[in-house]
Every structure is written in structure tokens, then in C-alpha cells.
Design a protein around this motif. Structure first.
Motif, PDB file in Angstrom:
ATOM      1  N   TYR A 199       5.956  43.042  -2.560  1.00  0.00           N
ATOM      2  CA  TYR A 199       6.998  43.187  -1.545  1.00  0.00           C
ATOM      3  C   TYR A 199       7.132  41.862  -0.797  1.00  0.00           C
ATOM      4  O   TYR A 199       6.136  41.169  -0.557  1.00  0.00           O
ATOM      5  N   VAL A 200       8.346  41.536  -0.407  1.00  0.00           N
ATOM      6  CA  VAL A 200       8.583  40.282   0.298  1.00  0.00           C
ATOM      7  C   VAL A 200       7.862  40.270   1.643  1.00  0.00           C
ATOM      8  O   VAL A 200       7.852  41.259   2.372  1.00  0.00           O
ATOM      9  N   GLY A 201       7.179  39.159   1.935  1.00  0.00           N
ATOM     10  CA  GLY A 201       6.528  38.995   3.232  1.00  0.00           C
ATOM     11  C   GLY A 201       5.142  39.578   3.355  1.00  0.00           C
ATOM     12  O   GLY A 201       4.543  39.497   4.429  1.00  0.00           O
ATOM     13  N   LEU A 202       4.584  40.135   2.268  1.00  0.00           N
ATOM     14  CA  LEU A 202       3.265  40.771   2.342  1.00  0.00           C
ATOM     15  C   LEU A 202       2.212  39.956   1.607  1.00  0.00           C
ATOM     16  O   LEU A 202       2.474  39.392   0.542  1.00  0.00           O
ATOM     17  N   SER A 203       1.006  39.919   2.188  1.00  0.00           N
ATOM     18  CA  SER A 203      -0.154  39.379   1.486  1.00  0.00           C
ATOM     19  C   SER A 203      -1.260  40.431   1.547  1.00  0.00           C
ATOM     20  O   SER A 203      -1.361  41.185   2.521  1.00  0.00           O
ATOM     21  N   CYS A 204      -2.071  40.493   0.501  1.00  0.00           N
ATOM     22  CA  CYS A 204      -3.099  41.533   0.413  1.00  0.00           C
ATOM     23  C   CYS A 204      -4.374  40.987  -0.216  1.00  0.00           C
ATOM     24  O   CYS A 204      -4.345  40.007  -0.965  1.00  0.00           O
ATOM     25  N   ALA A 205      -5.464  41.659   0.081  1.00  0.00           N
ATOM     26  CA  ALA A 205      -6.735  41.443  -0.604  1.00  0.00           C
ATOM     27  C   ALA A 205      -7.327  42.818  -0.871  1.00  0.00           C
ATOM     28  O   ALA A 205      -7.153  43.742  -0.076  1.00  0.00           O
ATOM     29  N   ALA A 206      -8.027  42.966  -1.997  1.00  0.00           N
ATOM     30  CA  ALA A 206      -8.536  44.284  -2.372  1.00  0.00           C
ATOM     31  C   ALA A 206      -9.844  44.154  -3.134  1.00  0.00           C
ATOM     32  O   ALA A 206     -10.088  43.155  -3.815  1.00  0.00           O
ATOM     33  N   SER A 207     -10.650  45.197  -3.017  1.00  0.00           N
ATOM     34  CA  SER A 207     -11.918  45.243  -3.739  1.00  0.00           C
ATOM     35  C   SER A 207     -12.160  46.681  -4.191  1.00  0.00           C
ATOM     36  O   SER A 207     -11.849  47.628  -3.457  1.00  0.00           O
ATOM     37  N   PRO A 208     -12.714  46.872  -5.397  1.00  0.00           N
ATOM     38  CA  PRO A 208     -12.854  48.227  -5.934  1.00  0.00           C
ATOM     39  C   PRO A 208     -14.125  48.930  -5.465  1.00  0.00           C
ATOM     40  O   PRO A 208     -15.131  48.298  -5.150  1.00  0.00           O
ATOM     41  N   ILE A 209     -14.037  50.250  -5.435  1.00  0.00           N
ATOM     42  CA  ILE A 209     -15.215  51.111  -5.297  1.00  0.00           C
ATOM     43  C   ILE A 209     -15.624  51.486  -6.712  1.00  0.00           C
ATOM     44  O   ILE A 209     -14.827  52.043  -7.465  1.00  0.00           O
ATOM     45  N   LEU A 210     -16.862  51.167  -7.097  1.00  0.00           N
ATOM     46  CA  LEU A 210     -17.281  51.268  -8.489  1.00  0.00           C
ATOM     47  C   LEU A 210     -18.239  52.423  -8.748  1.00  0.00           C
ATOM     48  O   LEU A 210     -19.104  52.735  -7.922  1.00  0.00           O
ATOM     49  N   ARG A 211     -18.085  53.023  -9.912  1.00  0.00           N
ATOM     50  CA  ARG A 211     -19.039  54.012 -10.397  1.00  0.00           C
ATOM     51  C   ARG A 211     -20.304  53.304 -10.898  1.00  0.00           C
ATOM     52  O   ARG A 211     -20.353  52.068 -10.964  1.00  0.00           O
ATOM     53  N   ASN A 212     -21.286  54.102 -11.298  1.00  0.00           N
ATOM     54  CA  ASN A 212     -22.533  53.517 -11.808  1.00  0.00           C
ATOM     55  C   ASN A 212     -22.306  52.653 -13.035  1.00  0.00           C
ATOM     56  O   ASN A 212     -23.045  51.685 -13.275  1.00  0.00           O
ATOM     57  N   ASP A 213     -21.296  53.009 -13.853  1.00  0.00           N
ATOM     58  CA  ASP A 213     -21.062  52.257 -15.087  1.00  0.00           C
ATOM     59  C   ASP A 213     -20.182  51.034 -14.881  1.00  0.00           C
ATOM     60  O   ASP A 213     -19.816  50.350 -15.841  1.00  0.00           O
ATOM     61  N   GLY A 214     -19.813  50.746 -13.628  1.00  0.00           N
ATOM     62  CA  GLY A 214     -19.027  49.564 -13.331  1.00  0.00           C
ATOM     63  C   GLY A 214     -17.530  49.758 -13.392  1.00  0.00           C
ATOM     64  O   GLY A 214     -16.779  48.813 -13.125  1.00  0.00           O
ATOM     65  N   THR A 215     -17.072  50.958 -13.741  1.00  0.00           N
ATOM     66  CA  THR A 215     -15.627  51.212 -13.750  1.00  0.00           C
ATOM     67  C   THR A 215     -15.167  51.597 -12.345  1.00  0.00           C
ATOM     68  O   THR A 215     -15.948  52.075 -11.520  1.00  0.00           O
ATOM     69  N   ALA A 216     -13.879  51.388 -12.084  1.00  0.00           N
ATOM     70  CA  ALA A 216     -13.345  51.593 -10.733  1.00  0.00           C
ATOM     71  C   ALA A 216     -13.060  53.064 -10.468  1.00  0.00           C
ATOM     72  O   ALA A 216     -12.371  53.737 -11.240  1.00  0.00           O
ATOM     73  N   LEU A 217     -13.578  53.551  -9.361  1.00  0.00           N
ATOM     74  CA  LEU A 217     -13.298  54.899  -8.894  1.00  0.00           C
ATOM     75  C   LEU A 217     -12.073  54.893  -7.984  1.00  0.00           C
ATOM     76  O   LEU A 217     -11.222  55.785  -8.045  1.00  0.00           O
ATOM     77  N   ALA A 218     -11.980  53.882  -7.131  1.00  0.00           N
ATOM     78  CA  ALA A 218     -10.870  53.740  -6.188  1.00  0.00           C
ATOM     79  C   ALA A 218     -10.855  52.297  -5.715  1.00  0.00           C
ATOM     80  O   ALA A 218     -11.658  51.468  -6.171  1.00  0.00           O
ATOM     81  N   VAL A 219      -9.934  51.983  -4.816  1.00  0.00           N
ATOM     82  CA  VAL A 219      -9.844  50.621  -4.306  1.00  0.00           C
ATOM     83  C   VAL A 219      -9.486  50.647  -2.827  1.00  0.00           C
ATOM     84  O   VAL A 219      -8.752  51.533  -2.377  1.00  0.00           O
ATOM     85  N   ILE A 220     -10.029  49.703  -2.075  1.00  0.00           N
ATOM     86  CA  ILE A 220      -9.645  49.501  -0.677  1.00  0.00           C
ATOM     87  C   ILE A 220      -8.951  48.151  -0.574  1.00  0.00           C
ATOM     88  O   ILE A 220      -9.435  47.149  -1.128  1.00  0.00           O
ATOM     89  N   SER A 221      -7.816  48.131   0.091  1.00  0.00           N
ATOM     90  CA  SER A 221      -7.073  46.881   0.258  1.00  0.00           C
ATOM     91  C   SER A 221      -6.689  46.697   1.718  1.00  0.00           C
ATOM     92  O   SER A 221      -6.601  47.665   2.477  1.00  0.00           O
ATOM     93  N   ILE A 222      -6.477  45.451   2.097  1.00  0.00           N
ATOM     94  CA  ILE A 222      -5.966  45.136   3.423  1.00  0.00           C
ATOM     95  C   ILE A 222      -4.655  44.374   3.255  1.00  0.00           C
ATOM     96  O   ILE A 222      -4.490  43.607   2.314  1.00  0.00           O
ATOM     97  N   THR A 223      -3.733  44.611   4.182  1.00  0.00           N
ATOM     98  CA  THR A 223      -2.386  44.052   4.083  1.00  0.00           C
ATOM     99  C   THR A 223      -1.986  43.418   5.404  1.00  0.00           C
ATOM    100  O   THR A 223      -2.270  43.972   6.474  1.00  0.00           O
ATOM    101  N   ALA A 224      -1.301  42.268   5.327  1.00  0.00           N
ATOM    102  CA  ALA A 224      -0.843  41.565   6.526  1.00  0.00           C
ATOM    103  C   ALA A 224       0.423  40.793   6.196  1.00  0.00           C
ATOM    104  O   ALA A 224       0.705  40.508   5.025  1.00  0.00           O
ATOM    105  N   PRO A 225       1.198  40.435   7.213  1.00  0.00           N
ATOM    106  CA  PRO A 225       2.358  39.569   6.962  1.00  0.00           C
ATOM    107  C   PRO A 225       1.907  38.214   6.442  1.00  0.00           C
ATOM    108  O   PRO A 225       0.866  37.683   6.869  1.00  0.00           O
ATOM    109  N   VAL A 226       2.661  37.666   5.503  1.00  0.00           N
ATOM    110  CA  VAL A 226       2.349  36.345   4.970  1.00  0.00           C
ATOM    111  C   VAL A 226       2.293  35.327   6.114  1.00  0.00           C
ATOM    112  O   VAL A 226       3.182  35.284   6.969  1.00  0.00           O
TER     113      VAL A 226
END
Length: 258
Positions: A199-226
Motif C-alpha cells: 500500500y502507498v505510504g506504508l512500511s512494515c517489519a515482520a517476524s514469524p511465530i515458529l513451530r518446533n519443526d521451524g515452519t511458520a504458525l503465524a506472523v507478527i508485523s508492525i506498520t508505520a507511515p514511510v
């Protein structure tokens, strides 16, 4: 005596809905004739729909009639998972919002999209973001989606990389090789970044929540204006938050099965 539904449903979805809603704790097994009486639908229509529902395991045919099938229980379990994920992550998300002042989102991968199951709005009230709870965005065009893809099965990554990558925002990555390189960096660093890809004007960073086998269960991200914050500076805070959640996930057998 249970009265039939006040209005006879017309659409097929409505008809299926009222048929499934006739089952309850007091009446777990019903005949086709009883379902027809309660719903107000013609017996022939009910019989035809029940055959289809039985074929797809939404109902089960027994000697006494019909009962709710395993597919409904499976869907109920899937519906419970987002609630449990919110419960797992909410305190961490609140701490992250307080520490950064930014909008914090919790998402999961559904097919090739990110689906948001919780959003905590930050201090930038003027910030317009396209995401909403229950909404979905193509995974390749978001930091959260890239974090999920980077820790997904190879088959999922190949499916996304082999599909048309359409521009969603001004800087959406549409080159599969460039996207693959970003996924590799995300796997190495544990953080995915985005600047105006979704989306125009947005910047984000994200990191996954991982299961024991290293695959992603979910993700948390943060968003702010560019331009309002340097995501490379605040991004590690997201990673630190999910590392704590990863430890909780590894200590709870329930999450390993999801």
C-alpha cells in the motif's frame, strides 16, 4: 414442538444453513422428514441436499436418521485456532505496541494470502492501512506474508513464486528471483521488511511465530507511515517478541499439531 423457520430459505446457501442449524444437543439425530418439517423445505429438496452433505461429510447418515458429520467438527476446530492464536500473542502484541507506538498485526497464511486475525492500532491515527481483521492480502506483497512464506513448505513457496506476481502497491516485488532472494534473507535474519509493497505510504517489519519443526504458525508485523521510523531499527523488536512466543509454542504440544 419446534416450529419451522419463519421464512422458507430460497438460496442454496440458506437452505444448507437452515438444515445444519436444525441439529442441536437435544436432537443430535433427525430424519429427513423431521428436517423438512422444521425448515419448511420440500422433502425432496431436503433429501437431495442431505445426500450431497453426506457425500462431503457435513452430515452422517445413521440407522435413525442424520447427524452432524466430521467435516463440521473439523471446521469448528479450524475456527477455534485463530481465537487460540490471539490468546497466545495478544499480551506480546500489546507490549510491542506500547514499546514502539506502532500498529501491530497478527496474521496467518491461508493459501497464498495473509489473513489478519488481530490488529492493534498504534499512535499514528491518521495512518490508513488496507488490512482489517478477517481481511486478506497477497502474501508476496507484505512483510508478514514474506515472513510466513520464508518459513513455509517448499511446495508453498514454489506455488507462489510460480504464480503471476501482480503489483499491489507502488513497490510490489513482481520478479520471482528478487522475491526468492528476499525470502532467503528473511530465513537467515528472522525478519522481513516492506516499503510500499502492499500500500502507498506504508512500511512494515515482520517476524514469524515458529513451530518446533521451524515452519511458520503465524506472523507478527508492525506498520508505520514511510519516513516516520526506521524499520531496520525497530524491526529487531518484532523478532525479539516472536522469539519469546516461539519458546511458548515449543513448550505446548497443542501448537505442534496445527
Amino acid at each position: 414442538m419446534i416450529a419451522p423457520f419463519p421464512q422458507v430459505p430460497v438460496s442454496m446457501v440458506d437452505r444448507i444453513g437452515v438444515i445444519l442449524e436444525t441439529f442441536n444437543v437435544e436432537d443430535p439425530v433427525l430424519t429427513g422428514a423431521e428436517i423438512a418439517r422444521r425448515t419448511g423445505l420440500p422433502k425432496a429438496t431436503v433429501a437431495r441436499i442431505l445426500v450431497d452433505l453426506d457425500r462431503h461429510d457435513f452430515v452422517a447418515h445413521t440407522e435413525s436418521g442424520y447427524q452432524i458429520g466430521m467435516k463440521c467438527f473439523e471446521l469448528g476446530e479450524r475456527a477455534q485456532q485463530p481465537k487460540n492464536l490471539r490468546r497466545l500473542a495478544l499480551a506480546t502484541m500489546s507490549d510491542l505496541r506500547q514499546a514502539t507506538g506502532l500498529t501491530v498485526q497478527l496474521g496467518v497464511l491461508d493459501g497464498m494470502d495473509v489473513v489478519y486475525i488481530e490488529i492493534l492500532r498504534g499512535k499514528h491515527r491518521e495512518l490508513r492501512i488496507p488490512s482489517r481483521i478477517g481481511g486478506r492480502v497477497p502474501s508476496y506483497a507484505t512483510a508478514g506474508g514474506k515472513a510466513l512464506l520464508a518459513h513455509s513448505a517448499v511446495e508453498v513457496q514454489e506455488l507462489v513464486l510460480g504464480s503471476p506476481l501482480t503489483k499491489i502497491g507502488p513497490r510490489t516485488i513482481v520478479d520471482p528471483k528478487e522475491l526468492a532472494a528476499q525470502l532467503e534473507r528473511t530465513r537467515r535474519d528472522g525478519i522481513a521488511y516492506e516499503v510500499e509493497e502492499s500500500y502507498v505510504g506504508l512500511s512494515c517489519a515482520a517476524s514469524p511465530i515458529l513451530r518446533n519443526d521451524g515452519t511458520a504458525l503465524a506472523v507478527i508485523s508492525i506498520t508505520a507511515p514511510v519516513g516516520s521510523v526506521d524499520m531496520r531499527i525497530v524491526g529487531p523488536a518484532v523478532h525479539a517478541a516472536t522469539l519469546g512466543l516461539n519458546r511458548q509454542v515449543r513448550a505446548t504440544p497443542y501448537w505442534a499439531s496445527l
